[in-house]
Design a protein around this motif. Structure first.
Motif, PDB file in Angstrom:
ATOM      1  N   ARG A  65       0.857  -1.190   0.000  1.00 16.32           N
ATOM      2  CA  ARG A  65       0.000   0.000   0.000  1.00 16.32           C
ATOM      3  C   ARG A  65       0.894   1.242   0.000  1.00 16.32           C
ATOM      4  O   ARG A  65       1.867   1.318   0.751  1.00 16.32           O
ATOM      5  N   LEU A  66       0.526   2.208  -0.832  1.00 11.70           N
ATOM      6  CA  LEU A  66       1.207   3.497  -0.838  1.00 11.70           C
ATOM      7  C   LEU A  66       0.544   4.417   0.182  1.00 11.70           C
ATOM      8  O   LEU A  66      -0.600   4.196   0.594  1.00 11.70           O
ATOM      9  N   ASP A  67       1.257   5.467   0.576  1.00 10.35           N
ATOM     10  CA  ASP A  67       0.703   6.469   1.489  1.00 10.35           C
ATOM     11  C   ASP A  67      -0.552   7.057   0.834  1.00 10.35           C
ATOM     12  O   ASP A  67      -0.477   7.658  -0.235  1.00 10.35           O
ATOM     13  N   PRO A  68      -1.719   6.895   1.457  1.00  9.07           N
ATOM     14  CA  PRO A  68      -2.966   7.301   0.806  1.00  9.07           C
ATOM     15  C   PRO A  68      -3.323   8.775   0.965  1.00  9.07           C
ATOM     16  O   PRO A  68      -4.268   9.245   0.332  1.00  9.07           O
ATOM     17  N   ARG A  69      -2.602   9.535   1.761  1.00  7.83           N
ATOM     18  CA  ARG A  69      -3.024  10.901   2.095  1.00  7.83           C
ATOM     19  C   ARG A  69      -3.187  11.796   0.875  1.00  7.83           C
ATOM     20  O   ARG A  69      -4.198  12.498   0.753  1.00  7.83           O
ATOM     21  N   ASP A  70      -2.229  11.811  -0.030  1.00  7.71           N
ATOM     22  CA  ASP A  70      -2.346  12.647  -1.234  1.00  7.71           C
ATOM     23  C   ASP A  70      -3.525  12.207  -2.088  1.00  7.71           C
ATOM     24  O   ASP A  70      -4.264  13.036  -2.625  1.00  7.71           O
ATOM     25  N   PHE A  71      -3.709  10.897  -2.229  1.00  3.25           N
ATOM     26  CA  PHE A  71      -4.795  10.380  -3.059  1.00  3.25           C
ATOM     27  C   PHE A  71      -6.151  10.709  -2.438  1.00  3.25           C
ATOM     28  O   PHE A  71      -7.095  11.076  -3.136  1.00  3.25           O
ATOM     29  N   GLN A  72      -6.261  10.597  -1.109  1.00  7.93           N
ATOM     30  CA  GLN A  72      -7.510  10.933  -0.427  1.00  7.93           C
ATOM     31  C   GLN A  72      -7.814  12.422  -0.557  1.00  7.93           C
ATOM     32  O   GLN A  72      -8.971  12.813  -0.771  1.00  7.93           O
ATOM     33  N   ALA A  73      -6.789  13.255  -0.449  1.00  9.36           N
ATOM     34  CA  ALA A  73      -6.987  14.701  -0.605  1.00  9.36           C
ATOM     35  C   ALA A  73      -7.441  15.025  -2.028  1.00  9.36           C
ATOM     36  O   ALA A  73      -8.325  15.881  -2.222  1.00  9.36           O
ATOM     37  N   ASN A  74      -6.871  14.351  -3.003  1.00 13.78           N
ATOM     38  CA  ASN A  74      -7.289  14.577  -4.392  1.00 13.78           C
ATOM     39  C   ASN A  74      -8.744  14.169  -4.610  1.00 13.78           C
ATOM     40  O   ASN A  74      -9.472  14.834  -5.349  1.00 13.78           O
ATOM     41  N   VAL A  75      -9.180  13.089  -3.970  1.00 15.22           N
ATOM     42  CA  VAL A  75     -10.583  12.659  -4.081  1.00 15.22           C
ATOM     43  C   VAL A  75     -11.494  13.709  -3.451  1.00 15.22           C
ATOM     44  O   VAL A  75     -12.514  14.088  -4.040  1.00 15.22           O
ATOM     45  N   ARG A  76     -11.126  14.199  -2.245  1.00 15.02           N
ATOM     46  CA  ARG A  76     -11.953  15.218  -1.587  1.00 15.02           C
ATOM     47  C   ARG A  76     -12.047  16.488  -2.436  1.00 15.02           C
ATOM     48  O   ARG A  76     -13.118  17.078  -2.578  1.00 15.02           O
ATOM     49  N   ALA A  77     -10.922  16.904  -3.023  1.00 15.11           N
ATOM     50  CA  ALA A  77     -10.929  18.101  -3.875  1.00 15.11           C
ATOM     51  C   ALA A  77     -11.785  17.882  -5.117  1.00 15.11           C
ATOM     52  O   ALA A  77     -12.544  18.776  -5.528  1.00 15.11           O
ATOM     53  N   ALA A  78     -11.690  16.706  -5.708  1.00 15.37           N
ATOM     54  CA  ALA A  78     -12.489  16.407  -6.900  1.00 15.37           C
ATOM     55  C   ALA A  78     -13.972  16.319  -6.551  1.00 15.37           C
ATOM     56  O   ALA A  78     -14.830  16.751  -7.338  1.00 15.37           O
ATOM     57  N   GLU A  79     -14.304  15.782  -5.383  1.00 16.84           N
ATOM     58  CA  GLU A  79     -15.706  15.735  -4.941  1.00 16.84           C
ATOM     59  C   GLU A  79     -16.255  17.151  -4.754  1.00 16.84           C
ATOM     60  O   GLU A  79     -17.385  17.443  -5.174  1.00 16.84           O
ATOM     61  N   ALA A  80     -15.464  18.023  -4.151  1.00 20.92           N
ATOM     62  CA  ALA A  80     -15.897  19.404  -3.945  1.00 20.92           C
ATOM     63  C   ALA A  80     -16.093  20.120  -5.275  1.00 20.92           C
ATOM     64  O   ALA A  80     -17.084  20.832  -5.469  1.00 20.92           O
ATOM     65  N   ALA A  81     -15.175  19.921  -6.193  1.00 20.09           N
ATOM     66  CA  ALA A  81     -15.299  20.550  -7.519  1.00 20.09           C
ATOM     67  C   ALA A  81     -16.539  20.027  -8.255  1.00 20.09           C
ATOM     68  O   ALA A  81     -17.253  20.797  -8.905  1.00 20.09           O
ATOM     69  N   ALA A  82     -16.820  18.738  -8.108  1.00 16.02           N
ATOM     70  CA  ALA A  82     -17.990  18.161  -8.769  1.00 16.02           C
ATOM     71  C   ALA A  82     -19.277  18.708  -8.154  1.00 16.02           C
ATOM     72  O   ALA A  82     -20.225  19.038  -8.873  1.00 16.02           O
ATOM     73  N   ARG A  83     -19.321  18.812  -6.821  1.00 14.11           N
ATOM     74  CA  ARG A  83     -20.505  19.383  -6.163  1.00 14.11           C
ATOM     75  C   ARG A  83     -20.727  20.826  -6.608  1.00 14.11           C
ATOM     76  O   ARG A  83     -21.852  21.250  -6.881  1.00 14.11           O
ATOM     77  N   ASN A  84     -19.641  21.590  -6.681  1.00  9.44           N
ATOM     78  CA  ASN A  84     -19.723  22.987  -7.101  1.00  9.44           C
ATOM     79  C   ASN A  84     -20.214  23.089  -8.541  1.00  9.44           C
ATOM     80  O   ASN A  84     -21.056  23.937  -8.860  1.00  9.44           O
ATOM     81  N   ALA A  85     -19.713  22.224  -9.410  1.00  8.45           N
ATOM     82  CA  ALA A  85     -20.133  22.252 -10.815  1.00  8.45           C
ATOM     83  C   ALA A  85     -21.609  21.916 -10.952  1.00  8.45           C
ATOM     84  O   ALA A  85     -22.334  22.545 -11.730  1.00  8.45           O
ATOM     85  N   VAL A  86     -22.083  20.938 -10.178  1.00  2.89           N
ATOM     86  CA  VAL A  86     -23.509  20.573 -10.225  1.00  2.89           C
ATOM     87  C   VAL A  86     -24.367  21.730  -9.705  1.00  2.89           C
ATOM     88  O   VAL A  86     -25.406  22.058 -10.294  1.00  2.89           O
ATOM     89  N   ALA A  87     -23.937  22.356  -8.620  1.00  5.87           N
ATOM     90  CA  ALA A  87     -24.694  23.493  -8.063  1.00  5.87           C
ATOM     91  C   ALA A  87     -24.759  24.637  -9.066  1.00  5.87           C
ATOM     92  O   ALA A  87     -25.824  25.237  -9.275  1.00  5.87           O
ATOM     93  N   ASN A  88     -23.635  24.961  -9.698  1.00  8.74           N
ATOM     94  CA  ASN A  88     -23.608  26.027 -10.702  1.00  8.74           C
ATOM     95  C   ASN A  88     -24.514  25.688 -11.879  1.00  8.74           C
ATOM     96  O   ASN A  88     -25.216  26.548 -12.410  1.00  8.74           O
ATOM     97  N   PHE A  89     -24.492  24.438 -12.287  1.00 13.55           N
ATOM     98  CA  PHE A  89     -25.330  24.009 -13.405  1.00 13.55           C
ATOM     99  C   PHE A  89     -26.813  24.116 -13.046  1.00 13.55           C
ATOM    100  O   PHE A  89     -27.633  24.578 -13.846  1.00 13.55           O
TER     101      PHE A  89
END
Length: 186
Positions: free
Chosen positions: A26-50
């Protein structure tokens, strides 16, 4: 791994028996988890804007081009979220089948590049071996009905095997063709 990172967990050692689905590394998951959280936030924002843009388009407060851009942004952020989730799942290597670890090439806390070999896992169900057949004998291979193998360690014991691969190009040095045989683990 299909991603790069720092190895933080490798619970296996050479000779370890692993079951299908068991953790190999297993690799250190912290960067990957942060990238998922950032992508989730961007997706929520895009849906709200739409969703806001739908109302504004009905009132003619935005152009159809802007509406289309916001709709595309929803798809783009969803794709980025999928990639971030895939990278997180790719930071873990699970045994694809039951086997034994025959070789390890990295240690814990070592930086690992994507596609670097981490471990070699050999299946315990079958044994594969490569034999070399001379040029003048390769034409007879399609006519072989049964194959038995005998190991030097067990003289007189013949075990059934089958051809799984036939090399179509001869070695430049030995002028022999590689034939892969497999057999059930005796």
């Amino acid at each position: 791994f299909d991603v790069s990172g720092t190895l933080v967990e490798r619970p296996v050692s050479i000779g370890s028996m692993v079951q299908e689905g068991e953790l190999i590394a297993r690799l250190d998951p912290r960067d990957f988890q942060a990238n998922v959280r950032a992508a989730e936030a961007a997706a929520r924002n895009a849906v709200a804007n739409f969703n806001r843009a739908k109302e504004l388009l009905e009132s003619r407060f935005i152009s159809e081009a802007e509406y289309d851009r916001l709709e595309a942004e929803v798809d783009i952020t969803a794709a980025r979220l999928d990639l971030a989730r895939k990278a997180l799942s790719d930071s873990v290597i699970l045994a694809p089948f039951e086997g034994v670890i025959s070789n390890l090439t990295v240690e814990n806390f070592q930086s690992v590049r994507a596609k670097t070999v981490i471990a070699r896992l050999l299946g315990v169900e079958t044994v594969e071996m490569v034999i070399n057949v001379s040029e003048n004998q390769i034409s007879f291979v399609p006519y072989i009905a049964t194959i038995e193998v005998e190991f030097d360690a067990f003289p007189g014991m013949r075990l059934p095997a089958e051809i799984t691969e036939i090399g179509r190009e001869a070695s430049l040095t030995t002028r022999t063709f590689p034939i892969t045989l497999s057999m059930k683990q005796p």
